[in-house]
Design a protein around this motif. Structure first.
Motif, PDB file in Angstrom:
ATOM      1  N   PHE A   9     -10.826   3.843  -7.562  1.00  0.00           N
ATOM      2  CA  PHE A   9      -9.394   3.582  -7.646  1.00  0.00           C
ATOM      3  C   PHE A   9      -9.051   2.335  -6.842  1.00  0.00           C
ATOM      4  CE2 PHE A   9      -9.877   8.136  -8.317  1.00  0.00           C
ATOM      5  CZ  PHE A   9      -9.082   8.363  -9.428  1.00  0.00           C
ATOM      6  N   ASP A  10      -8.000   1.657  -7.257  1.00  0.00           N
ATOM      7  CA  ASP A  10      -7.504   0.545  -6.449  1.00  0.00           C
ATOM      8  C   ASP A  10      -6.862   1.078  -5.174  1.00  0.00           C
ATOM      9  OD1 ASP A  10      -8.051  -1.781  -8.153  1.00  0.00           O
ATOM     10  OD2 ASP A  10      -6.643  -0.843  -9.534  1.00  0.00           O
ATOM     11  N   VAL A  11      -6.064   2.146  -5.322  1.00  0.00           N
ATOM     12  CA  VAL A  11      -5.353   2.739  -4.185  1.00  0.00           C
ATOM     13  C   VAL A  11      -5.433   4.253  -4.286  1.00  0.00           C
ATOM     14  CG1 VAL A  11      -3.163   2.916  -2.938  1.00  0.00           C
ATOM     15  CG2 VAL A  11      -3.734   0.793  -4.146  1.00  0.00           C
ATOM     16  N   ILE A  12      -5.802   4.901  -3.198  1.00  0.00           N
ATOM     17  CA  ILE A  12      -5.730   6.364  -3.110  1.00  0.00           C
ATOM     18  C   ILE A  12      -4.666   6.706  -2.083  1.00  0.00           C
ATOM     19  CG2 ILE A  12      -6.913   8.488  -2.461  1.00  0.00           C
ATOM     20  CD1 ILE A  12      -9.523   7.236  -3.390  1.00  0.00           C
ATOM     21  N   ILE A  13      -3.639   7.427  -2.510  1.00  0.00           N
ATOM     22  CA  ILE A  13      -2.552   7.863  -1.623  1.00  0.00           C
ATOM     23  C   ILE A  13      -2.756   9.336  -1.315  1.00  0.00           C
ATOM     24  CG2 ILE A  13      -0.055   8.125  -1.359  1.00  0.00           C
ATOM     25  CD1 ILE A  13       0.245   5.935  -3.542  1.00  0.00           C
ATOM     26  N   VAL A  14      -2.900   9.655  -0.036  1.00  0.00           N
ATOM     27  CA  VAL A  14      -3.072  11.044   0.388  1.00  0.00           C
ATOM     28  C   VAL A  14      -1.707  11.570   0.824  1.00  0.00           C
ATOM     29  CG1 VAL A  14      -4.336  12.626   1.878  1.00  0.00           C
ATOM     30  CG2 VAL A  14      -5.394  10.460   1.174  1.00  0.00           C
ATOM     31  N   GLY A  15      -1.074  12.362  -0.020  1.00  0.00           N
ATOM     32  CA  GLY A  15       0.263  12.870   0.264  1.00  0.00           C
ATOM     33  C   GLY A  15       1.220  12.549  -0.874  1.00  0.00           C
ATOM     34  N   GLY A  16       2.143  13.470  -1.124  1.00  0.00           N
ATOM     35  CA  GLY A  16       3.034  13.310  -2.272  1.00  0.00           C
ATOM     36  C   GLY A  16       4.499  13.233  -1.928  1.00  0.00           C
ATOM     37  N   GLY A  17       4.832  12.812  -0.696  1.00  0.00           N
ATOM     38  CA  GLY A  17       6.232  12.719  -0.294  1.00  0.00           C
ATOM     39  C   GLY A  17       6.848  11.371  -0.611  1.00  0.00           C
ATOM     40  N   ILE A  18       7.986  11.102   0.020  1.00  0.00           N
ATOM     41  CA  ILE A  18       8.746   9.891  -0.274  1.00  0.00           C
ATOM     42  C   ILE A  18       7.968   8.625   0.080  1.00  0.00           C
ATOM     43  CG2 ILE A  18      10.717   8.542   0.602  1.00  0.00           C
ATOM     44  CD1 ILE A  18      12.378  11.107   0.353  1.00  0.00           C
ATOM     45  N   ALA A  19       7.246   8.623   1.200  1.00  0.00           N
ATOM     46  CA  ALA A  19       6.501   7.421   1.597  1.00  0.00           C
ATOM     47  C   ALA A  19       5.475   7.048   0.532  1.00  0.00           C
ATOM     48  CB  ALA A  19       5.829   7.635   2.950  1.00  0.00           C
ATOM     49  N   GLY A  20       4.682   8.025   0.109  1.00  0.00           N
ATOM     50  CA  GLY A  20       3.670   7.759  -0.902  1.00  0.00           C
ATOM     51  C   GLY A  20       4.259   7.358  -2.234  1.00  0.00           C
ATOM     52  N   LYS A  21       5.344   8.028  -2.620  1.00  0.00           N
ATOM     53  CA  LYS A  21       5.989   7.706  -3.896  1.00  0.00           C
ATOM     54  C   LYS A  21       6.617   6.313  -3.861  1.00  0.00           C
ATOM     55  CE  LYS A  21       5.487  11.364  -6.593  1.00  0.00           C
ATOM     56  NZ  LYS A  21       4.482  12.091  -5.842  1.00  0.00           N
ATOM     57  N   MET A  22       7.209   5.943  -2.729  1.00  0.00           N
ATOM     58  CA  MET A  22       7.799   4.612  -2.620  1.00  0.00           C
ATOM     59  C   MET A  22       6.717   3.545  -2.682  1.00  0.00           C
ATOM     60  SD  MET A  22      10.656   3.026  -2.411  1.00  0.00           S
ATOM     61  CE  MET A  22      11.456   1.507  -1.832  1.00  0.00           C
ATOM     62  N   LEU A  23       5.589   3.803  -2.068  1.00  0.00           N
ATOM     63  CA  LEU A  23       4.466   2.863  -2.136  1.00  0.00           C
ATOM     64  C   LEU A  23       4.043   2.652  -3.584  1.00  0.00           C
ATOM     65  CD1 LEU A  23       2.132   1.233  -0.760  1.00  0.00           C
ATOM     66  CD2 LEU A  23       0.827   3.371  -0.821  1.00  0.00           C
ATOM     67  N   ALA A  24       3.860   3.757  -4.310  1.00  0.00           N
ATOM     68  CA  ALA A  24       3.454   3.651  -5.710  1.00  0.00           C
ATOM     69  C   ALA A  24       4.500   2.909  -6.528  1.00  0.00           C
ATOM     70  CB  ALA A  24       3.227   5.049  -6.283  1.00  0.00           C
ATOM     71  N   HIS A  25       5.769   3.135  -6.219  1.00  0.00           N
ATOM     72  CA  HIS A  25       6.863   2.459  -6.928  1.00  0.00           C
ATOM     73  C   HIS A  25       6.782   0.951  -6.768  1.00  0.00           C
ATOM     74  CE1 HIS A  25      10.669   1.565  -8.665  1.00  0.00           C
ATOM     75  NE2 HIS A  25      11.374   1.515  -7.539  1.00  0.00           N
ATOM     76  N   ARG A  26       6.373   0.495  -5.586  1.00  0.00           N
ATOM     77  CA  ARG A  26       6.345  -0.941  -5.304  1.00  0.00           C
ATOM     78  C   ARG A  26       4.998  -1.598  -5.635  1.00  0.00           C
ATOM     79  NH1 ARG A  26      11.249  -1.266  -6.102  1.00  0.00           N
ATOM     80  NH2 ARG A  26      12.719  -0.933  -4.375  1.00  0.00           N
ATOM     81  N   LEU A  27       4.001  -0.808  -6.005  1.00  0.00           N
ATOM     82  CA  LEU A  27       2.732  -1.381  -6.425  1.00  0.00           C
ATOM     83  C   LEU A  27       2.782  -1.707  -7.921  1.00  0.00           C
ATOM     84  CD1 LEU A  27       0.160   0.890  -4.535  1.00  0.00           C
ATOM     85  CD2 LEU A  27       0.706  -1.505  -4.037  1.00  0.00           C
ATOM     86  N   PRO A  28       2.046  -2.719  -8.379  1.00  0.00           N
ATOM     87  CA  PRO A  28       2.084  -3.088  -9.793  1.00  0.00           C
ATOM     88  C   PRO A  28       1.450  -2.023 -10.683  1.00  0.00           C
ATOM     89  CG  PRO A  28       0.424  -4.371  -8.620  1.00  0.00           C
ATOM     90  CD  PRO A  28       1.195  -3.628  -7.580  1.00  0.00           C
ATOM     91  N   ALA A  29       1.944  -1.921 -11.909  1.00  0.00           N
ATOM     92  CA  ALA A  29       1.443  -0.927 -12.860  1.00  0.00           C
ATOM     93  C   ALA A  29      -0.005  -1.188 -13.251  1.00  0.00           C
ATOM     94  CB  ALA A  29       2.333  -0.917 -14.107  1.00  0.00           C
ATOM     95  N   SER A  30      -0.472  -2.396 -13.015  1.00  0.00           N
ATOM     96  CA  SER A  30      -1.856  -2.740 -13.366  1.00  0.00           C
ATOM     97  C   SER A  30      -2.869  -2.083 -12.445  1.00  0.00           C
ATOM     98  CB  SER A  30      -2.039  -4.261 -13.322  1.00  0.00           C
ATOM     99  OG  SER A  30      -1.741  -4.762 -12.019  1.00  0.00           O
ATOM    100  N   MET A  31      -2.430  -1.609 -11.291  1.00  0.00           N
ATOM    101  CA  MET A  31      -3.351  -0.980 -10.341  1.00  0.00           C
ATOM    102  C   MET A  31      -3.655   0.461 -10.753  1.00  0.00           C
ATOM    103  SD  MET A  31      -2.428  -2.183  -6.465  1.00  0.00           S
ATOM    104  CE  MET A  31      -3.151  -3.689  -5.815  1.00  0.00           C
ATOM    105  N   LYS A  32      -4.904   0.869 -10.505  1.00  0.00           N
ATOM    106  CA  LYS A  32      -5.308   2.252 -10.750  1.00  0.00           C
ATOM    107  C   LYS A  32      -5.037   3.034  -9.459  1.00  0.00           C
ATOM    108  CE  LYS A  32      -9.151   2.842 -12.956  1.00  0.00           C
ATOM    109  NZ  LYS A  32     -10.614   2.951 -13.224  1.00  0.00           N
TER     110      LYS A  32
END
Length: 530
Positions: A9-32
């Motif tokens: 994976f390009d990025v592995i986020i451990v945790g499903g709260g607001i911090a992790g979701k906001m990070l995913a929101h601001r990362l490009p869709a091209s990233m896995k």
């Protein structure tokens, strides 16, 4: 379970709260992007966060005022450059989310409805759904990230994979006890808080300090672990925590009274119920020590059931009508100011390992968090981490010599025992004797854990390992800080010993040390705020 070891994976986020979701929101869709959650995605502190989000968006407000309020509550322990980032970039972050479609509550005139909370000089707290702000933001971010990440639910991350000094993945455990490896270019810990280390807490059932334990055993630096904020008002019946009663209720005029009807904050602090949380929590706990139960009288709040629908329903579910009855309350573990040490971009002391949200220690909260700054911190530093991840060049790593997992058993204290000891000796009020007694019980168990590779532990041991590790680290830090400051209150210390001002206790597997944090003075504040 899927065989993740063949995936990168390009990025592995451990945790499903607001911090992790906001990070995913601001990362490009091209990233896995992979998101690992310990339970189902709707179980987290973020989802149950009643309080709002603080941002200087009102016409009569300004980030400078928000800055001053934040550092005042932090008890001369905040990193003031980071606080400035929080209040300035935080205002813009919230504004941008609003422009993207995030909805907050409005007043009858159609303007934003700003709430009042303790130690804020202005009404600057935005809410969503009255007392369901966390869920409102989570629902919004979920719609923005649904198609951007792969969700891996009901997995416990038990160890970080370190290859040639950099973080390269995680080892996960499923509900059947099977262990697997997942590899990624960037690993982000966003596991939330530590409330479940204590008997009474406002936190979700999964908040047991996993991120702190993971980082520690990987060799990362951790700071400010001794600073645990206890929320003053948790609904408590028959010694059991039954849910948070938001500070916003006191902001709307609710009063704290003992069983004789006497206001317990009179003579303790000029702001009464809106004093800083640590002061209110200690006052309530002191009343209980005098055998006087404490209640929240919210009966004079007009439209309580509409302003606080979640709290109202929770009270009714426990046979309490807050419109006509006082609500029994007692403090409980709520927020951890300390955590994995990061820089202003979310980077830890281990390359390609990041920490965001409550599990991180950015320095913005100091020794005591200002109400409703936690969601703001999650947004601001998630965005900054996203910028950093995108700016990094790919750093290839090779995977070789993978050994099969073992299953070693280690005899550890039970979770019930750990919680009881933490509540008694590392709770709202502490002293040297109690902390030493706690560490006498925890240290041998930690030594046993350290004799093994974490991922080689058997399932029963793994269920306790993170819990035990985080408890030990908090107790160790609390013993080392011999003063009282903010949420760390010691009966055997001089309150606010000036020799400690700006001193940060840092812990890693290599030992403990004291670091200097930026101290506060008027000249420096003026320079930062210009």
């Amino acid at each position: 379970m899927d065989d993740y070891s063949v995936k990168l994976f390009d990025v592995i986020i451990v945790g499903g709260g607001i911090a992790g979701k906001m990070l995913a929101h601001r990362l490009p869709a091209s990233m896995k992007i992979a998101c690992i959650t310990k339970a189902e995605p709707n179980v987290s502190n973020s989802v149950i966060a009643q309080g709002g989000i603080a941002a200087a968006l009102a016409n009569d407000d300004h980030p400078e005022a928000h800055f001053e309020d934040t550092i005042a509550v932090a008890n001369d322990h905040a990193d003031i450059e980071r606080v400035n980032l929080l209040v300035t970039e935080g205002k813009q972050s919230v504004q941008t989310l609003i422009e993207e479609g995030l909805l907050f509550d409005r007043n009858p005139s159609g303007n934003w409805s700003f709430g009042q909370e303790a130690a804020h000089s202005k009404r600057r707290i935005l809410h969503s759904g009255g007392d369901a702000t966390g869920k409102g933001i989570m629902d919004f971010l979920q719609t923005k990230t649904n198609n951007k990440l792969s969700l891996h639910a009901n997995l416990v991350v038990i160890e970080l994979i370190i290859i040639k000094g950099r973080c390269a993945g995680v080892i996960v455990l499923d509900h059947l006890g099977k262990k697997s490896r997942m590899y990624g270019k960037h690993i982000v810990i966003a596991t939330g808080g530590i409330g479940q280390l204590y008997e009474h807490t406002s936190n979700s059932e999964i908040s047991s300090g996993d991120g702190i334990s993971l980082a520690y055993h990987a060799g990362a630096l951790l700071t400010d672990l001794e600073f645990v904020q206890f929320h003053p008002t948790i609904l408590q019946l028959n010694g059991k925590s039954k849910g948070l009663i938001s500070e916003a209720v006191r902001g709307e005029g609710a009063q704290l009274v003992d069983e004789d009807g006497k206001r317990i904050m009179e003579g303790i602090h000029p702001s009464l119920e809106l004093a800083p949380r640590d002061i209110v929590a200690r006052a309530i706990e002191a009343s209980y020590q005098r055998q006087k139960k404490v209640f929240l009288n919210a009966q004079d709040i007009t439209g309580f059931n509409k302003k606080f629908p979640t709290i109202y329903q929770n009270c009714l579910d426990h046979s309490i009508n807050p419109l006509t009855e006082n609500i029994p309350v007692r403090p409980g573990a709520h927020f951890h100011m300390g955590g994995i040490q990061t820089n202003e971009w979310g980077e830890t002391s281990i390359p390609f390992l990041y920490a965001i949200g409550e599990t991180a220690c950015t320095g913005v909260h100091g020794a005591n968090r200002l109400a409703s700054n936690s969601l703001l911190e999650s947004l601001v530093f998630a965005e900054r981490a996203a910028q950093t991840i995108q700016s990094k060049k790919d750093d290839d790593f090779s995977i070789s010599g993978i050994k099969p997992f073992q299953n070693h058993m280690v005899n550890l204290p039970s979770i019930v025992e750990i919680k009881k000891m933490m509540t008694t000796y590392a709770g709202i009020i502490r002293d040297q004797a109690g902390l030493e007694r706690l560490l006498e019980r925890l240290t041998p168990a930690i030594q046993q854990l350290s004799a093994h590779v974490f991922s080689d532990l058997a399932l029963p041991t793994l269920k306790l390992a993170h819990h035990l590790t985080s408890s030990f680290l908090i107790a160790k830090s609390a013993l080392l800080r011999t003063e009282s400051r903010g949420a760390h209150y010691r009966l055997d210390a001089v309150h606010h010993d000036t020799n400690w001002t700006g001193k940060v206790i840092a812990i890693s597997k290599n030992g403990c040390c004291q670091l200097n944090r930026h101290t506060i003075n008027d000249q420096k504040k003026e320079a930062i705020l210009k």
